[in-house]
Design a protein around this motif. Structure first.
Motif, PDB file in Angstrom:
ATOM      1  N   GLN A  39      15.703  47.215  35.944  1.00  0.00           N
ATOM      2  CA  GLN A  39      16.335  48.693  36.245  1.00  0.00           C
ATOM      3  C   GLN A  39      15.153  49.709  35.533  1.00  0.00           C
ATOM      4  O   GLN A  39      15.458  49.555  34.217  1.00  0.00           O
ATOM      5  N   GLY A  40      15.069  50.967  35.267  1.00  0.00           N
ATOM      6  CA  GLY A  40      14.760  51.747  34.735  1.00  0.00           C
ATOM      7  C   GLY A  40      15.947  52.554  33.503  1.00  0.00           C
ATOM      8  O   GLY A  40      15.916  52.662  32.340  1.00  0.00           O
ATOM      9  N   SER A  41      16.945  51.791  33.682  1.00  0.00           N
ATOM     10  CA  SER A  41      18.305  52.370  33.586  1.00  0.00           C
ATOM     11  C   SER A  41      18.883  51.147  32.792  1.00  0.00           C
ATOM     12  O   SER A  41      19.554  51.360  31.950  1.00  0.00           O
ATOM     13  N   GLU A  42      18.342  49.856  32.520  1.00  0.00           N
ATOM     14  CA  GLU A  42      18.546  48.648  31.469  1.00  0.00           C
ATOM     15  C   GLU A  42      18.084  49.193  30.613  1.00  0.00           C
ATOM     16  O   GLU A  42      16.128  49.813  29.827  1.00  0.00           O
ATOM     17  N   LYS A  43      18.166  49.606  29.471  1.00  0.00           N
ATOM     18  CA  LYS A  43      17.389  48.889  28.041  1.00  0.00           C
ATOM     19  C   LYS A  43      18.042  48.503  26.636  1.00  0.00           C
ATOM     20  O   LYS A  43      17.675  48.239  25.615  1.00  0.00           O
ATOM     21  N   ASP A  44      19.528  47.267  26.850  1.00  0.00           N
ATOM     22  CA  ASP A  44      19.580  46.774  26.526  1.00  0.00           C
ATOM     23  C   ASP A  44      18.834  45.632  25.890  1.00  0.00           C
ATOM     24  O   ASP A  44      18.901  44.978  26.572  1.00  0.00           O
ATOM     25  N   MET A  45      18.569  45.194  24.664  1.00  0.00           N
ATOM     26  CA  MET A  45      17.865  44.075  24.202  1.00  0.00           C
ATOM     27  C   MET A  45      18.432  42.803  24.813  1.00  0.00           C
ATOM     28  O   MET A  45      17.190  42.121  25.122  1.00  0.00           O
ATOM     29  N   ALA A  46      19.416  42.660  24.975  1.00  0.00           N
ATOM     30  CA  ALA A  46      20.104  41.696  25.046  1.00  0.00           C
ATOM     31  C   ALA A  46      19.867  41.320  26.463  1.00  0.00           C
ATOM     32  O   ALA A  46      20.036  40.373  26.304  1.00  0.00           O
ATOM     33  N   ASP A  47      20.114  42.205  27.152  1.00  0.00           N
ATOM     34  CA  ASP A  47      19.818  41.950  28.714  1.00  0.00           C
ATOM     35  C   ASP A  47      18.707  41.710  28.954  1.00  0.00           C
ATOM     36  O   ASP A  47      18.369  40.776  30.101  1.00  0.00           O
ATOM     37  N   MET A  48      17.705  42.524  28.202  1.00  0.00           N
ATOM     38  CA  MET A  48      16.573  41.808  28.625  1.00  0.00           C
ATOM     39  C   MET A  48      16.111  40.440  28.064  1.00  0.00           C
ATOM     40  O   MET A  48      15.339  39.940  28.883  1.00  0.00           O
ATOM     41  N   VAL A  49      16.505  39.931  27.135  1.00  0.00           N
ATOM     42  CA  VAL A  49      16.008  38.238  26.953  1.00  0.00           C
ATOM     43  C   VAL A  49      16.987  38.028  28.194  1.00  0.00           C
ATOM     44  O   VAL A  49      16.649  36.704  28.603  1.00  0.00           O
ATOM     45  N   VAL A  50      17.578  37.884  28.273  1.00  0.00           N
ATOM     46  CA  VAL A  50      18.772  37.199  29.865  1.00  0.00           C
ATOM     47  C   VAL A  50      17.944  36.836  30.990  1.00  0.00           C
ATOM     48  O   VAL A  50      17.266  36.346  31.746  1.00  0.00           O
ATOM     49  N   SER A  51      17.554  38.818  30.894  1.00  0.00           N
ATOM     50  CA  SER A  51      16.612  38.652  32.233  1.00  0.00           C
ATOM     51  C   SER A  51      15.226  37.323  31.987  1.00  0.00           C
ATOM     52  O   SER A  51      14.497  36.952  32.794  1.00  0.00           O
ATOM     53  N   LEU A  52      14.576  37.238  30.387  1.00  0.00           N
ATOM     54  CA  LEU A  52      13.626  36.874  30.494  1.00  0.00           C
ATOM     55  C   LEU A  52      13.765  35.484  30.398  1.00  0.00           C
ATOM     56  O   LEU A  52      12.805  34.421  31.091  1.00  0.00           O
ATOM     57  N   ARG A  53      15.162  34.534  30.265  1.00  0.00           N
ATOM     58  CA  ARG A  53      15.496  33.757  30.108  1.00  0.00           C
ATOM     59  C   ARG A  53      16.079  33.479  31.670  1.00  0.00           C
ATOM     60  O   ARG A  53      15.268  32.117  32.722  1.00  0.00           O
ATOM     61  N   LYS A  54      16.185  34.121  32.384  1.00  0.00           N
ATOM     62  CA  LYS A  54      16.759  34.242  34.499  1.00  0.00           C
ATOM     63  C   LYS A  54      15.079  33.240  34.833  1.00  0.00           C
ATOM     64  O   LYS A  54      15.036  32.866  35.397  1.00  0.00           O
ATOM     65  N   GLY A  55      14.283  34.276  34.383  1.00  0.00           N
ATOM     66  CA  GLY A  55      12.452  33.929  34.898  1.00  0.00           C
ATOM     67  C   GLY A  55      12.391  32.615  34.936  1.00  0.00           C
ATOM     68  O   GLY A  55      11.809  32.327  35.909  1.00  0.00           O
ATOM     69  N   LEU A  56      12.564  32.398  33.072  1.00  0.00           N
ATOM     70  CA  LEU A  56      12.042  30.598  33.063  1.00  0.00           C
ATOM     71  C   LEU A  56      12.901  30.005  33.897  1.00  0.00           C
ATOM     72  O   LEU A  56      12.371  28.394  34.451  1.00  0.00           O
ATOM     73  N   SER A  57      14.316  30.207  34.311  1.00  0.00           N
ATOM     74  CA  SER A  57      14.514  29.328  35.053  1.00  0.00           C
ATOM     75  C   SER A  57      14.874  29.248  36.533  1.00  0.00           C
ATOM     76  O   SER A  57      14.027  27.921  37.500  1.00  0.00           O
ATOM     77  N   GLU A  58      14.167  30.660  37.011  1.00  0.00           N
ATOM     78  CA  GLU A  58      13.833  30.319  38.284  1.00  0.00           C
ATOM     79  C   GLU A  58      12.466  29.953  38.717  1.00  0.00           C
ATOM     80  O   GLU A  58      11.827  29.602  39.692  1.00  0.00           O
ATOM     81  N   LEU A  59      11.721  30.060  37.759  1.00  0.00           N
ATOM     82  CA  LEU A  59      10.425  29.240  37.718  1.00  0.00           C
ATOM     83  C   LEU A  59      10.155  27.718  37.582  1.00  0.00           C
ATOM     84  O   LEU A  59       9.851  27.068  38.574  1.00  0.00           O
ATOM     85  N   GLU A  60      11.660  27.481  37.097  1.00  0.00           N
ATOM     86  CA  GLU A  60      11.497  25.579  37.123  1.00  0.00           C
ATOM     87  C   GLU A  60      12.323  25.147  38.126  1.00  0.00           C
ATOM     88  O   GLU A  60      11.568  24.710  38.756  1.00  0.00           O
ATOM     89  N   ASN A  61      13.204  26.666  38.632  1.00  0.00           N
ATOM     90  CA  ASN A  61      13.850  25.995  39.763  1.00  0.00           C
ATOM     91  C   ASN A  61      12.872  26.218  41.202  1.00  0.00           C
ATOM     92  O   ASN A  61      12.784  25.180  42.049  1.00  0.00           O
ATOM     93  N   LYS A  62      11.381  27.364  41.373  1.00  0.00           N
ATOM     94  CA  LYS A  62      11.062  27.615  42.745  1.00  0.00           C
ATOM     95  C   LYS A  62      10.300  26.940  42.449  1.00  0.00           C
ATOM     96  O   LYS A  62       9.779  26.535  43.622  1.00  0.00           O
ATOM     97  N   TYR A  63       9.438  26.143  41.516  1.00  0.00           N
ATOM     98  CA  TYR A  63       8.116  25.819  41.060  1.00  0.00           C
ATOM     99  C   TYR A  63       8.191  24.378  40.796  1.00  0.00           C
ATOM    100  O   TYR A  63       7.482  23.155  40.916  1.00  0.00           O
TER     101      TYR A  63
END
Length: 444
Positions: free
Chosen positions: A307-331
């Motif tokens: 979201q536009g309010s999210e600015k923290d690098m560590a949170d963005m890395v968590v989002s990157l890894r979450k996307g990878l986990s969702e790719l694994e689980n969904k597809y």
């Protein structure tokens, strides 16, 4: 630049009858665009020899490359064939050969190119077949150009077609070609090429594959765009990894760190939601894992959002890894099932990607796409005269697309294509310039 010669290198032996015209696309190949991927490998002169000796060295290199290319094409037989019409689902393995161009750059040393990055990128187009391949049919599966310098330096430009090769397949081909070329130095070598396994064996083509036309539409823009090239040195990356660390992700990778800081800076001046898609090599993620010689396109598309309010690098890395986990689980998990379920999973992933691109076209979100070539051993491609001192490419002209590649010292170089307006904002970002150096910038 003088074009010395142009010829077609054909396989040293004909493709066996049982293989001719039988190299089918996988369903992922069907979705891939038939674009060439330029790979540039820069090799220095072997010594400070005079011009006559340099010519002899360059001639020897050319002879070795042509001979080994002919040999490797007998194994990678589809690359010597041609793409058929848009509606076809296979390569015509007709052994017509690979265009091989020999060029010579007068009045310029390789060292001059390497010491002037901006000039290097202006010259880079001339190191692959001319006019960005416009004079060549897109039906070619591979293009090769070898450019020699008066100093004895050489640039090997290779442009494989994305229609049947993703980047893992490209580096596998280059590694095998180079290994075969080095056999001339070791008569006792018993190097055996592993058998190629077409991915269509597991994921055959289908009639109802999602259209790639929306990708082409997304890449077309009437806005003036600019490409910037930023370099993150190893020290800066080490500091970024500290900032990217959290309780959830204790050991972020250098790709995590660089991707998150660039994404953060891209979205620093927007309060809109942002989505980042990034490519993932699926070979090691299926069960059992596939090996490097499973040839074709086999990449997934992970998705991270903020979201536009999210600015923290560590949170963005968590989002990157979450996307990878969702790719694994969904597809990805469904790729391990029966063939119909696996193909449905791939089709669903492609449909979801197209929906996301459509949202980006409508400006519902700030959409970016990252692809990383980091970790692929381009700096180990040795044809028999040593390893390259530089690996580069020609940056993509697709808006909002970023490509990460290795530098020789373990850093990361990022190619970024944005609208002129967005690039002006990025160039003012002091946080980005704290960690990265702007190496080159040019309009497209």
């Amino acid at each position: 630049m003088e074009l010395i010669s142009q010829e077609f290198i054909k396989p040293i032996s004909p493709t066996p009858n049982h293989l001719i015209k039988s190299f089918e696309y996988s369903i992922c190949d069907q979705f891939a665009l038939s674009d060439h991927i330029p790979i540039l490998l820069y090799y220095p002169a072997l010594s400070d020899d005079n011009q006559q000796e340099s010519k002899a060295i360059n001639s020897s290199r050319l002879k070795r490359l042509k001979k080994s290319l002919s040999e490797i094409l007998a194994h990678y037989y589809p690359l010597a064939g041609r793409l058929r019409s848009n509606n076809s689902t296979c390569v015509d393995c007709n052994d017509e050969g690979v265009p091989f161009l020999e060029a010579f750059l007068h009045n310029q040393l390789l060292e001059d190119i390497l010491n002037n990055p901006h000039e290097n990128y202006k010259t880079a187009k001339s190191f692959v077949p001319p006019a960005s391949f416009e004079s060549f049919s897109s039906s070619f599966l591979l293009l090769v150009q070898v450019t020699s310098f008066e100093c004895g330096g050489t640039v090997v430009g290779v442009a494989p077609n994305h229609k049947i090769l993703d980047m893992p397949s490209v580096i596998t081909f280059l590694t095998d070609w180079a290994t075969l070329a080095r056999q001339d130095d070791d008569p006792n070598s018993n190097f055996m090429l592993p058998q190629l396994v077409p991915l269509a064996k597991f994921f055959p083509p289908r009639d109802n594959v999602p259209s790639v036309s929306i990708i082409a539409e997304a890449s077309l823009t009437k806005e003036p765009c600019r490409i910037n090239i930023y370099v993150f040195n190893p020290s800066s990356i080490a500091n970024l990894k500290i900032k990217a660390t959290s309780e959830n992700i204790t050991t972020p990778s250098r790709v995590d760190a660089v991707t998150s800081i660039v994404w953060k800076c891209l979205t620093a001046y927007s309060n809109r939601p942002s989505v980042l898609t990034y490519t993932v090599n699926l070979r090691k993620r299926v069960t059992p894992p596939m090996h490097a010689h499973h040839i074709g396109n086999f990449i997934g598309f992970a998705e991270a959002s903020k979201q536009g309010s999210e600015k923290d690098m560590a949170d963005m890395v968590v989002s990157l890894r979450k996307g990878l986990s969702e790719l694994e689980n969904k597809y990805v998990k469904r790729l391990n099932g029966n063939q119909d379920e696996a193909i449905e999973s791939i089709q669903e992933m492609l449909r979801d990607l197209i929906s996301l691109i459509a949202a980006g076209i409508k400006n519902d979100v700030d959409l970016y796409h990252f692809t990383s070539w980091c970790g692929f051993p381009f700096y180990d491609v040795d044809f028999g005269w040593g390893k390259p001192i530089l690996f580069s490419s020609i940056p993509s002209k697709l808006k909002n697309v970023m490509t990460l590649i290795d530098t020789k010292d373990g850093g990361v170089k990022v190619y970024i294509c944005l609208s002129e307006e967005d690039m002006k904002m990025l160039e003012k970002n002091t946080e980005l310039l704290t960690y990265a150096t702007l190496e080159a910038s040019f309009p497209i």
